[in-house]
Every structure is written in structure tokens, then in C-alpha cells.
Write a protein that holds these residues in place. Structure first.
Motif, mmCIF file in Angstrom:
data_model
loop_
_atom_site.group_PDB
_atom_site.id
_atom_site.type_symbol
_atom_site.label_atom_id
_atom_site.label_comp_id
_atom_site.label_asym_id
_atom_site.label_seq_id
_atom_site.Cartn_x
_atom_site.Cartn_y
_atom_site.Cartn_z
ATOM 1 N N LYS A 85 0.830 -1.211 0.000
ATOM 2 C CA LYS A 85 0.000 0.000 0.000
ATOM 3 C C LYS A 85 0.867 1.265 0.000
ATOM 4 C CE LYS A 85 -3.369 -0.388 2.834
ATOM 5 N NZ LYS A 85 -4.093 -0.466 4.123
ATOM 6 N N LYS A 97 2.889 -3.929 11.054
ATOM 7 C CA LYS A 97 1.598 -3.994 11.743
ATOM 8 C C LYS A 97 1.837 -4.503 13.149
ATOM 9 C CE LYS A 97 -2.718 -3.181 10.501
ATOM 10 N NZ LYS A 97 -3.164 -2.233 9.464
ATOM 11 N N LEU A 138 -8.097 -1.505 13.831
ATOM 12 C CA LEU A 138 -9.256 -2.133 14.469
ATOM 13 C C LEU A 138 -9.081 -2.194 15.999
ATOM 14 C CD1 LEU A 138 -11.762 -3.790 13.202
ATOM 15 C CD2 LEU A 138 -10.460 -5.780 13.937
ATOM 16 N N GLY A 139 -10.046 -1.645 16.735
ATOM 17 C CA GLY A 139 -10.027 -1.762 18.196
ATOM 18 C C GLY A 139 -9.121 -0.780 18.918
ATOM 19 N N THR A 181 -9.299 7.857 6.382
ATOM 20 C CA THR A 181 -9.526 6.590 5.676
ATOM 21 C C THR A 181 -10.919 6.590 5.042
ATOM 22 O OG1 THR A 181 -8.152 5.574 7.372
ATOM 23 C CG2 THR A 181 -9.303 4.089 5.883
ATOM 24 N N GLY A 209 -19.539 -2.490 9.388
ATOM 25 C CA GLY A 209 -18.540 -1.903 10.299
ATOM 26 C C GLY A 209 -18.825 -0.427 10.413
ATOM 27 N N GLY A 211 -17.150 1.751 12.717
ATOM 28 C CA GLY A 211 -16.142 2.325 13.599
ATOM 29 C C GLY A 211 -15.529 3.532 12.930
ATOM 30 N N ASN A 212 -14.233 3.712 13.120
ATOM 31 C CA ASN A 212 -13.573 4.878 12.526
ATOM 32 C C ASN A 212 -13.791 4.912 11.014
ATOM 33 O OD1 ASN A 212 -10.889 5.727 10.974
ATOM 34 N ND2 ASN A 212 -11.194 7.104 12.692
ATOM 35 N N SER A 232 -23.686 -1.473 9.977
ATOM 36 C CA SER A 232 -23.670 -2.536 10.997
ATOM 37 C C SER A 232 -22.466 -2.376 11.901
ATOM 38 C CB SER A 232 -23.620 -3.915 10.337
ATOM 39 O OG SER A 232 -22.337 -4.147 9.798
ATOM 40 N N ASN A 270 -25.373 -9.124 9.843
ATOM 41 C CA ASN A 270 -24.168 -8.740 9.099
ATOM 42 C C ASN A 270 -24.061 -9.523 7.798
ATOM 43 O OD1 ASN A 270 -21.989 -6.780 9.946
ATOM 44 N ND2 ASN A 270 -22.659 -7.568 11.928
ATOM 45 N N LEU A 286 -13.988 -6.485 9.257
ATOM 46 C CA LEU A 286 -12.984 -7.550 9.382
ATOM 47 C C LEU A 286 -12.549 -8.070 8.021
ATOM 48 C CD1 LEU A 286 -14.674 -9.679 12.165
ATOM 49 C CD2 LEU A 286 -12.959 -7.888 12.431
ATOM 50 N N ALA A 306 -12.913 -1.138 2.152
ATOM 51 C CA ALA A 306 -12.387 -0.229 3.174
ATOM 52 C C ALA A 306 -11.603 -0.997 4.227
ATOM 53 C CB ALA A 306 -13.538 0.531 3.815
ATOM 54 N N ALA A 307 -12.043 -2.227 4.538
ATOM 55 C CA ALA A 307 -11.290 -3.073 5.478
ATOM 56 C C ALA A 307 -10.092 -3.654 4.742
ATOM 57 C CB ALA A 307 -12.183 -4.199 5.989
ATOM 58 N N ASN A 334 -8.360 1.890 1.006
ATOM 59 C CA ASN A 334 -8.241 2.444 2.358
ATOM 60 C C ASN A 334 -6.911 3.146 2.599
ATOM 61 O OD1 ASN A 334 -6.306 0.493 3.151
ATOM 62 N ND2 ASN A 334 -7.896 -0.963 3.732
HETATM 63 P P1 NAD Z 1 -12.819 0.242 14.514
HETATM 64 O O1 NAD Z 1 -12.436 -0.615 15.654
HETATM 65 O O2 NAD Z 1 -12.877 1.723 14.700
HETATM 66 O O3 NAD Z 1 -14.245 -0.229 13.937
HETATM 67 C C1 NAD Z 1 -14.507 -1.551 13.589
HETATM 68 C C2 NAD Z 1 -15.999 -1.705 13.340
HETATM 69 O O4 NAD Z 1 -16.236 -3.047 12.919
HETATM 70 C C3 NAD Z 1 -16.850 -1.486 14.583
HETATM 71 O O5 NAD Z 1 -18.077 -0.875 14.211
HETATM 72 C C4 NAD Z 1 -17.108 -2.906 15.074
HETATM 73 O O6 NAD Z 1 -18.304 -2.998 15.841
HETATM 74 C C5 NAD Z 1 -17.245 -3.627 13.751
HETATM 75 N N1 NAD Z 1 -17.012 -5.058 13.879
HETATM 76 C C6 NAD Z 1 -16.107 -5.698 14.649
HETATM 77 N N2 NAD Z 1 -16.263 -7.037 14.535
HETATM 78 C C7 NAD Z 1 -17.288 -7.231 13.668
HETATM 79 C C8 NAD Z 1 -17.930 -8.382 13.153
HETATM 80 N N3 NAD Z 1 -17.548 -9.605 13.503
HETATM 81 N N4 NAD Z 1 -18.938 -8.196 12.277
HETATM 82 C C9 NAD Z 1 -19.331 -6.958 11.921
HETATM 83 N N5 NAD Z 1 -18.773 -5.829 12.384
HETATM 84 C C10 NAD Z 1 -17.762 -5.977 13.250
HETATM 85 O O7 NAD Z 1 -11.790 -0.154 13.347
HETATM 86 P P2 NAD Z 1 -11.407 0.710 12.061
HETATM 87 O O8 NAD Z 1 -10.207 1.499 12.385
HETATM 88 O O9 NAD Z 1 -12.630 1.371 11.523
HETATM 89 O O10 NAD Z 1 -10.930 -0.441 11.053
HETATM 90 C C11 NAD Z 1 -11.833 -1.183 10.260
HETATM 91 C C12 NAD Z 1 -11.087 -1.851 9.114
HETATM 92 O O11 NAD Z 1 -10.432 -0.852 8.336
HETATM 93 C C13 NAD Z 1 -9.998 -2.827 9.530
HETATM 94 O O12 NAD Z 1 -9.929 -3.860 8.567
HETATM 95 C C14 NAD Z 1 -8.747 -2.000 9.442
HETATM 96 O O13 NAD Z 1 -7.580 -2.796 9.250
HETATM 97 C C15 NAD Z 1 -9.054 -1.153 8.230
HETATM 98 N N6 NAD Z 1 -8.281 0.095 8.136
HETATM 99 C C16 NAD Z 1 -8.314 1.034 9.132
HETATM 100 C C17 NAD Z 1 -7.623 2.218 8.980
HETATM 101 C C18 NAD Z 1 -7.680 3.325 10.009
HETATM 102 O O14 NAD Z 1 -7.157 4.406 9.726
HETATM 103 N N7 NAD Z 1 -8.309 3.143 11.141
HETATM 104 C C19 NAD Z 1 -6.861 2.431 7.834
HETATM 105 C C20 NAD Z 1 -6.843 1.470 6.832
HETATM 106 C C21 NAD Z 1 -7.565 0.312 6.994
#
Ligand code: NAD
Length: 408
Positions: A85, A97, A138-139, A181, A209, A211-212, A232, A270, A286, A306-307, A334
Motif C-alpha cells: 500500500k 503492523k 481495528l479496536g 480513511t 462496520g 467504527g472509525n 452494521s 451482518n 474484518l 475499506a477493510a 483504504n
Molecule cells: P474500529 O475498531 O474503529 O471499527 C470496527 C468496526 O467493525 C466497529 O463498528 C465494530 O463494531 C465492527 N465489527 C467488529 N467485529 C465485527 C464483526 N464480527 N462483524 C461486523 N462488524 C464488526 O476499526 P477501524 O479502524 O474502523 O478499522 C476497520 C477496518 O479498516 C480494519 O480492517 C482496518 O484494518 C481497516 N483500516 C483502518 C484504517 C484506520 O485508519 N483506522 C486504515 C486502513 C484500513
């Protein structure tokens, strides 16, 4: 999955044997035991990792994941994808990572702070602004990046904001990093819809998903005119064909609830969310959620990854054979996060801070250049868009290794 993708891409560009394994294998890995005191006085030992896949193109860069599913293999795969990337979008970084095996929702805020600080303490000898720069994944979040930066700075004896990115603004975070992102995903979706001559105002979007990445992608896509029909989190999904109220859903999450507590639509699983008829499907949670089982049932026009690694190799082949879905592969889709992390690191080192407009303008510029080069590679060699993106990323890393030579 990451290794098979690498082998396929290396074959496609006839990567010489002499450079293949050097480019493929992670450079080094660290495993750490993380004892922390629980609020009830007991002690729990968690396990964590940091994998640096490539250091030949600059300091390694990559997020830290807190999840019960973390394994050293998963961390290594994610580190490998970070290498491709960063190289694809032209950042002067290698790939890395980190991860801790923990369900962060089961820790109190104080326990989470102890674990974040302990993890940073253990990896201090392995990282640094010139060696390896972590970020959220994530997390993990902004607040935790702040604790980790504080731990590192206390150890070194002075303020070192450039050791980690995705920090709060008050600690040298960048304008636009939180939304980077998701905003990048939305910008690319908009560009691809334009290529497909689909007005974004007519587009419907389902996002897994919230989250962020998923939350910010929803906000940015809505701002561009798209209708978000499903979202979701790990508890449930919400479906509303008239459009989910994204701000209300975000407010619900920010108040500490999950989407189970949100009444803005009908409940959907989901799994069902992924096969909803929609213009754009955005997996933002995920990896390996799009599989050989559900790939034939997808009903989207654009799959915006995006994931990281949401589509298995088997599903990828099915989607390619179908030919009716435009895939924006994860390494491109992403990349906005690491691009603005790079801007944050630059600003920390220059002690000179940019406006949000400046950050987003430069982010869009880099993404547009990367999109053009991926689409050119796709056309030139008849590759899938994923293969085009991976071959570009891998070739640049291999070229750098070749030019550096082999030491000793
Ligand atoms: P986050 O922890 O902020 O959000 C994750 C979301 O996924 C939450 O809403 C959570 O409830 C949901 N989730 C968790 N387990 C789940 C499941 N089993 N089924 C459905 N939903 C589920 O994480 P994030 O930072 O938003 O990252 C999400 C993805 O994006 C990851 O794959 C991460 O590697 C990727 N990513 C993140 C960034 C970043 O800047 N944060 C950058 C590039 C890629």
C-alpha cells in the motif's frame, strides 16, 4: 491469503527468483507478553506482536490492532499489505503492523490505558520515528495513540510526537486524520461512480462496520449525495431503504451504545447486509467476510474494500468471472489513512501544521494519482484491478531491494 496474492502478482510480473523471497518474507517480528493489573487487583498477561515486513523503502508504517482474533500470521499478512500500500501510493515507508490479543470491549478504560502503555513500553526498542511508526487500527483509537506517544516520550525524556500517528490534535495529531480513511474511500467511490456514469445522488450504499473507517465513510458518502441504506457493527445491522440517519447513529455509538440500541431502521444481520441490492458495498470491519459462499449472491455494482483483506482469494476469482462488479481493492481503497498519517508525521517533524483543507487537497491528489496508475496498469496488462494494484506495489519494493543490493 496474502502470500498467495503475492505469488500470483510475482508471477504476473515475472519477478526474478533472486528477489522473490526477499520481497515476500517479513523482515522481523517481535512477540511480547503484557502483564497488566486489573481493576480488581488481579493480574492478566496479554500477548502482543509487532511485525516489520519491509524496511528497505523507509521506516516501517502500520497500525496496531486490539482484537481477540489477532494471531502473528494475521499481523504478518497485514504488515505485508502495508508494504504494498505505501509503495503503491508512493509514500517513503516500508510496511508493518502490530496487534494485541484482547477484546477491548471487555476492559475498563483504566485497564485499556494500562495495556496500551504496556504494549508501547515493550516495543520501544523495536520502533521509533526513523524505524517504525505505529497508528490506530481495528479496536484502537486516537486516545490510545496519545497514551502510547506519552509512554514513548517519557521513556526518551522529551516530546516525540512523530513516533506514532492518529494522535489527538492536542498532541500533534493532524487535521483530517480521523476522517482520512473514510474520506479517502468516499473520494475513490465517487471517482469510480463517475467512470461508470452513475450519478452519486442515485447511489445506495451498504456499509459493514461502523467504527472509525465505516462511520467516516458513511458521513463522507452522505455528504457527496449518496444514500446510506444499511450500516452494521459487531452486534447487529440497521437497514433503512429511505436512508439511515448517519449522524444519529454516530451519536448513539459515541454515547457508548452499540447499534443494538439504535432505532433508525429494521434490524438486519451482518451476513444479509453483504448481499443487499445496492450500488456500493463497503466492507469496513474484518477480513475474509466475502467468501466463495456469498460472492455469487453479491448485488452491488461497486465493491469498495475499506477493510483490509475483506475478500478471500476464492471469492475474488468468482467476482472476476462474474465481471459485473467494480472492485476497489483494499491497498488502494483504504490508503487514505496511511497517507494522512504520513502528513501527520511530516508535520510533527517540521513543527509546522497544515489546515484541514490543505490535508484533504493533498490526500485527494495522491489518491487520484494512485487510481490513475492502477487503472493504467489494469488496461495495459489486462489485469484485475487488485492484481494491477498489487503488482505496482510489489514491483516498487522489489526494485528498491534490488537497487540497495544484498548486505553483507
Ligand atoms: P474500529 O475498531 O474503529 O471499527 C470496527 C468496526 O467493525 C466497529 O463498528 C465494530 O463494531 C465492527 N465489527 C467488529 N467485529 C465485527 C464483526 N464480527 N462483524 C461486523 N462488524 C464488526 O476499526 P477501524 O479502524 O474502523 O478499522 C476497520 C477496518 O479498516 C480494519 O480492517 C482496518 O484494518 C481497516 N483500516 C483502518 C484504517 C484506520 O485508519 N483506522 C486504515 C486502513 C484500513
Amino acid at each position: 491469503m496474502a502470500c498467495r496474492q503475492f505469488d500470483q502478482a510475482a508471477d504476473a510480473i515475472n519477478l526474478p527468483e533472486a528477489i522473490r523471497d526477499r520481497t515476500k518474507y517479513p523482515r522481523r517480528c517481535l512477540a511480547v507478553a503484557l502483564p497488566i493489573q486489573r481493576d480488581d487487583g488481579s493480574v492478566t498477561v496479554f500477548e502482543g506482536y509487532r511485525v516489520q515486513h519491509n524496511l528497505s523503502t523507509g521506516p516501517a508504517k502500520g497500525g496496531i490492532r486490539f482484537s481477540p482474533h489477532v494471531t502473528i500470521g494475521e499481523v504478518a499478512a497485514l504488515a505485508m499489505w502495508m508494504s504494498w500500500k505505501c509503495s503503491l501510493v508512493g509514500l517513503p515507508y516500508g510496511g508493518a503492523k502490530g496487534g494485541v490479543i484482547v477484546d477491548p470491549t471487555r476492559l475498563s478504560a483504566r485497564e485499556l490505558e494500562r495495556l496500551a502503555r504496556r504494549y508501547m513500553q515493550e516495543i520501544i526498542p523495536f520502533i521509533g520515528p526513523e524505524v517504525d511508526i505505529p497508528a490506530p487500527d481495528l479496536g484502537t483509537n486516537e486516545k490510545m495513540m496519545g497514551w502510547m506517544m506519552d509512554t514513548y516520550s517519557n521513556h526518551i525524556g522529551h516530546h516525540v510526537p512523530a513516533v506514532i500517528t492518529g494522535k489527538p490534535l492536542s498532541l500533534g495529531g493532524s487535521q483530517g486524520r480521523r476522517e482520512a480513511t473514510g474520506a479517502g474511500v468516499a473520494h475513490l467511490v465517487n471517482l469510480y461512480l463517475r467512470d461508470l456514469k452513475i450519478p452519486i445522488a442515485e447511489a445506495t450504499v451498504a456499509i459493514q462496520g461502523f467504527g472509525n473507517v465505516g462511520g467516516e465513510a458513511a458521513l463522507a458518502l452522505e455528504a457527496l449525495g449518496a444514500r446510506i441504506i444499511a450500516i452494521s457493527d459487531y452486534t447487529t445491522g440497521i437497514f433503512n431503504p429511505k436512508g439511515v440517519n448517519v449522524r444519529k447513529a454516530l451519536a448513539c455509538i459515541q454515547s457508548g451504545l452499540t447499534l443494538k440500541g439504535f432505532d433508525g431502521g429494521d434490524e438486519i444481520s451482518n451476513a444479509d447486509l453483504l448481499t443487499l441490492p445496492c450500488t456500493v458495498l463497503v466492507p469496513a470491519a474484518l477480513e475474509r467476510v466475502i467468501t466463495a459462499e456469498n460472492a455469487p449472491q453479491l448485488r452491488c455494482r461497486v465493491l469498495a474494500e475499506a477493510a483490509n483483506g475483506p475478500t478471500t482469494n476464492e471469492a475474488d476469482r468468482i467476482i472476476e468471472q462474474r465481471g459485473d462488479i467494480e472492485v476497489i481493492p483494499d491497498v488502494l481503497c483504504n490508503a487514505g489513512g496511511v497517507i494522512v498519517s504520513y502528513f501527520e508525521w511530516l508535520q510533527n517533524r517540521q513543527h509546522y501544521y497544515w489546515s484541514r483543507e490543505e490535508v484533504l487537497r493533498r490526500l485527494h491528489e495522491i489518491l487520484e494519482r494512485a487510481k490513475e496508475s492502477v487503472d493504467y496498469q489494469k488496461r495495459k496488462f489486462g489485469f484485475s484491478r487488485r492484481l494491477a494494484a498489487l503488482t505496482l506495489g510489489i514491483q516498487r519494493v522489489a526494485d528498491a531491494k534490488q537497487s540497495r543490493g544484498l548486505f553483507p
